[in-house]
Design an enzyme around this catalytic site. Structure first.
Site, PDB file in Angstrom:
ATOM      1  N   HIS A 177      81.747   3.077   7.303  1.00 22.62           N
ATOM      2  CA  HIS A 177      82.043   4.430   7.811  1.00 22.62           C
ATOM      3  C   HIS A 177      80.958   4.888   8.783  1.00 22.62           C
ATOM      4  CE1 HIS A 177      84.003   4.674   3.677  1.00 22.62           C
ATOM      5  NE2 HIS A 177      85.004   4.935   4.489  1.00 22.62           N
ATOM      6  N   GLY A 188      88.583   1.925  11.191  1.00 21.19           N
ATOM      7  CA  GLY A 188      88.062   0.567  11.003  1.00 21.19           C
ATOM      8  C   GLY A 188      89.152  -0.483  11.137  1.00 21.19           C
TER       9      GLY A 188
END
Ligand code: PAF
Length: 280
Positions: A38, A148
């Site tokens: 993250h 992602g």
């Protein structure tokens, strides 16, 4: 200083001021239990934008299994510390009733991509994802949003939603972050026992093997070998191993240009996903 907002209204009021100053907004949506994966999204967002919003919201509508929702890690204090460390500007941390009315049953229909692979094993999951990401995009109205590569299919589906609804946001896919031994970083890794943790390495090892051998075998042979490798690992139960067209997620063949290998497996009590782009 990290500014935290728990209501849509207060966040929108603040963002209006930011936008009036012509500052660009980068957005990273998360379920919390933040890790370096993250943080790498936030760091890239910081390089490309003036102000960064990170949301932490464990979205009930994307959990098709209530037990999975219940045991999803919630580590808000540690998350806030990490966001402060990386100098994220804004945290949006709403309660469930701030994001959903009691009786919300709508969902988007993005088409077949949401029913393949993960969609087959987690029915309704991506409808929950598009529902919440749609809401978050409408609230934050970011210039650019970062996701992602680890959930490759999620990125494809969100891209389709943005195209279908003409949403004025640019999407950026960020590379998978791995532990030094190759395990893809995931909030769910917290649940792996030391034994699971060792067995889980078969996923990244197999994807690596595939990448190395991609040009020397045909696709059916590669898929079979990869499945054999994973099935031979104790404690690991394969959900799927796919060598797929990177745009449609249909099985790839020798004529396919963009190819990605995607895997999902149950490791002990934890379900993990991983992937590698083989050609683009
Ligand atoms: O990938 C995730 O963490 C979630 O699916 C997302 C994009 C934050 C939506 O809840």
């Amino acid at each position: 200083m990290l500014k935290t907002f728990t209501t849509k209204k207060s966040l929108q009021q603040y963002l209006q001021q930011i936008k009036a100053l012509n500052q660009t907004v980068g957005f990273v949506a998360t379920l919390g239990a933040l890790h370096h994966g993250h943080l790498s999204l936030i760091e890239l967002a910081q390089q490309q934008n003036d102000v960064i919003v990170c949301s932490i919201f464990v979205n009930p509508s994307q959990f098709n299994d209530p037990k999975d929702l219940e045991k999803y890690p919630r580590t808000i204090e540690a998350d806030i510390k990490l966001l402060e460390q990386v100098k994220c500007d804004i945290l949006f941390y709403p309660e469930v009733n701030e994001m959903y009315d009691d009786n919300e049953h709508w969902h988007l229909n993005i088409g077949e991509t949401e029913h393949l692979l993960e969609g087959e094993f987690r029915p309704g999951h991506y409808q929950g994802v598009t529902q919440i990401v749609n809401k978050l995009f409408n609230i934050v109205t970011p210039d650019t949003a970062y996701f992602g590569q680890k959930d490759y299919q999620q990125f494809l589906i969100i891209s389709k939603m943005v195209t279908m609804l003409n949403m004025p946001v640019k999407l950026v896919m960020c590379p998978i972050k791995r532990e030094t031994d190759g395990l893809a970083m995931s909030s769910r890794n917290i649940h792996l026992t030391p034994d699971d943790r060792q067995h889980a390495l078969i996923l990244s090892k197999t994807l690596n093997w595939l990448k190395t051998n991609f040009n020397s075998h045909n696709i059916p042979t590669l898929k079979k070998e990869a499945e054999l490798l994973i099935n031979a690992e104790p404690g690991v139960e394969l959900d799927y191993f796919a060598i797929a067209d990177g745009d449609t997620l249909h099985p790839a063949d020798e004529a396919t240009k963009s190819i990605v290998a995607l895997v999902a497996a149950q490791v002990g009590k934890t379900r993990l996903i991983d992937n590698v782009v083989l050609s683009s």
